[in-house]
Design an enzyme around this catalytic site. Structure first.
Site, mmCIF file in Angstrom:
data_model
loop_
_atom_site.group_PDB
_atom_site.id
_atom_site.type_symbol
_atom_site.label_atom_id
_atom_site.label_comp_id
_atom_site.label_asym_id
_atom_site.label_seq_id
_atom_site.Cartn_x
_atom_site.Cartn_y
_atom_site.Cartn_z
ATOM 1 N N HIS A 100 0.829 -1.202 0.000
ATOM 2 C CA HIS A 100 0.000 0.000 0.000
ATOM 3 C C HIS A 100 0.866 1.256 0.000
ATOM 4 O O HIS A 100 0.434 2.312 -0.418
ATOM 5 C CB HIS A 100 -0.998 -0.001 1.166
ATOM 6 N N SER B 112 1.612 -4.629 7.649
ATOM 7 C CA SER B 112 0.519 -4.287 6.734
ATOM 8 C C SER B 112 -0.497 -3.378 7.406
ATOM 9 O O SER B 112 -0.628 -2.214 7.062
ATOM 10 C CB SER B 112 -0.165 -5.563 6.236
ATOM 11 N N SER C 60 4.099 1.029 8.838
ATOM 12 C CA SER C 60 3.811 0.165 7.691
ATOM 13 C C SER C 60 5.050 -0.177 6.889
ATOM 14 O O SER C 60 5.910 0.645 6.654
ATOM 15 C CB SER C 60 2.803 0.822 6.761
ATOM 16 N N GLY D 42 2.766 4.943 10.469
ATOM 17 C CA GLY D 42 4.162 5.179 10.150
ATOM 18 C C GLY D 42 4.995 3.921 10.262
ATOM 19 O O GLY D 42 6.133 3.865 9.812
ATOM 20 N N ASP E 135 0.181 -7.494 -0.041
ATOM 21 C CA ASP E 135 0.610 -6.175 0.427
ATOM 22 C C ASP E 135 2.137 -6.090 0.493
ATOM 23 O O ASP E 135 2.727 -6.119 1.563
ATOM 24 C CB ASP E 135 -0.001 -5.884 1.802
#
Length: 486
Positions: A214, A348, A332, A330, A243
């Site tokens: 993402h 994720s 991810s 933040g 992802d």
């Protein structure tokens, strides 16, 4: 990062409890005297060895197994078997696993998951198989109310109390821009921030890193500083469905060591990709919240996130690792790894925060490597170049709170949207239907949860506009390694 070490570090304050577990002698071999020459006696195993054994048995026996998990107390791999299949029992015990007979077969559990996919694919829901309870654990976040809740409740009841359990979370499932060191990108409307997961070597031999899909979908060019020039470009990005992103460094001479920086000049060398095992302890590094640890609670999880592009749509992600490790906006894309240097996952999304607790889902690294053709680890693939220059690989636990770059996260406090995730950890187990749910198992159920919210943080340098809690707008942290999609 060009021409200097692109270590996977975090710019946040690490949890001392997690750091304390990463001791120099943590990888010492376990005593296997129980198993020596004793066919049928369960071996005493390290978590990594249990994971390898689980993979071997799964390959050999397939759906004859009904799942497996690591019993950390006894340090044994437990294998589920249906109907007393003698052949499976003999092979599992001979290999050194403990055997437990259960009621639900793999085929039956998969059929239940298919029913949920057909009838319960809506934003805010997730489900995964928990081999410890031999059930599918279904989780609904705070947005699932009214007719949606009634529909989900009816679906779970229809599966039967011995097959599925429903649990409600007080938070909201969101994607977290997360990981090790922070990475930044300027997009229309503001800045997005994620975390670098793991340095790798792309199939063409160029240095690269993995982060959340993402994040790669949200922005193409990434920098290692908040207002710096791009140092890497997205080569491949997949979200939803999966992802993960493969991002190549613009300078082919970039040194990208295969390690995770856990602060205070300490690093953990990443030796190989590893499959997750339910019950095993894992560590997460993220640019917002630093180092945290917890357990794997589910595999092959499906999470249904609110779509980032369609207000009425769902972004479903499958095949995720469910954990009770916390994360925030933040984080991810950040690294999930084992004590002995196994790269397990990329952050994720999930719910909650690192104050009240929560649950987080991770993209398996093994699947990302297979899909992108990238390789991980030292020795011949370039990923370890310059690793020897990293200081303090011996003991990452020392003064985790002193993690380099933490002070650079001036913008981290601006992540107002991250607050939306608060309370997810307060999962109310009281709404369970169909038997006592194992709180640790629910997280896995969230696989597929709608990660759409992650994109909502894009453009909000202060994430205040990130109603979806995606965490892209976080302006915090200098770190090299991916910020979390969280």
């Amino acid at each position: 990062m060009p021409k200097r070490k692109a270590a996977i570090a975090v710019g946040g304050v690490a949890a001392l409890g997690a750091a304390a577990l990463l001791l120099p002698n943590a990888n010492a071999s376990q005593d296997n005297d129980q198993a020596s020459g004793a066919a049928g006696t369960a071996k005493t195993l390290k978590a990594a060895d249990a994971s390898n054994l689980a993979a071997q048995l799964q390959k050999a026996l397939g759906d004859a197994l009904a799942g497996s998990y690591y019993d950390s107390g006894k340090q044994q791999l437990v294998v589920n078997v249906v109907n007393g299949d003698k052949n499976v029992i003999v092979q599992a015990r001979k290999a050194g696993a403990a055997v437990r007979q259960v009621a639900n077969s793999t085929a039956e559990l998969k059929a239940a998951a298919r029913t949920l996919k057909t009838k319960a694919t809506m934003p805010g829901t997730a489900w995964a198989v928990d081999p410890r309870t031999d059930k599918v654990v279904v989780t609904a976040d705070s947005t699932v109310t009214g007719a949606k809740w009634d529909r989900l409740e009816s679906t779970v009841r229809g599966l039967g109390a011995d097959m599925a359990t429903l649990k409600k979370s007080a938070g909201t499932f969101k994607t977290f821009v997360s990981g090790g060191d922070a990475i930044f990108s300027q997009v229309q409307g503001g800045q997005v921030r994620c975390s670098l997961g793991f340095n790798v070597t792309a199939s063409d031999g160029s240095p690269a890193f993995l982060t959340a899909g993402h994040c790669g979908v949200a922005a193409k060019d990434w920098s290692d500083s908040q207002n710096g020039q791009p140092v890497a470009t997205v080569d491949q990005a997949t979200f939803p469905g999966n992802d993960f992103s493969l991002v190549k460094y613009n300078d082919a001479a970039t040194q990208a060591p295969s390690e995770v920086n856990v602060g205070n000049g300490q690093t953990v060398q990443i030796k190989q990709a590893a499959d997750a095992t339910v019950g095993s302890t894992v560590f997460r590094m993220g640019s917002t919240t630093g180092l945290h640890n917890g357990q794997v609670t589910g595999l092959d999880a499906t999470v249904n996130f609110q779509s980032e592009t369609d207000p009425g749509g769902v972004d479903t992600v499958n095949g995720l690792i469910q954990t009770n490790v916390c994360a925030e906006a933040g984080d991810s894309g950040g690294s999930l790894f084992t004590q002995d240097g196994g790269a397990v996952g990329l952050t994720s999304g999930g719910s909650g925060d690192c104050t009240s607790g929560g649950e987080t889902f991770f993209q398996p690294v093994t699947a990302a490597l297979q899909a992108t053709g990238a390789t991980l680890g030292d020795g011949g693939n370039g990923a370890g170049a310059g690793a020897g220059d990293q200081a303090g690989t011996a003991d990452p636990s020392a003064s985790a709170g002193d993690q380099a770059g933490a002070g650079d996260q001036a913008g981290a406090g601006d992540q107002a949207g991250a607050g939306d995730q608060a309370g997810a950890g307060d999962q109310a187990g009281g709404d369970q239907i169909g038997g006592g749910a194992d709180p640790s198992a629910t997280a896995g159920d969230q696989s597929g949860a709608d990660q759409g919210g992650a994109a909502d943080q894009s453009g909000a340098a202060d994430q205040s506009g990130a109603g979806a809690g995606t965490g892209h707008g976080a302006g915090a942290g200098s770190g090299h390694g991916g910020s979390s999609r969280r």
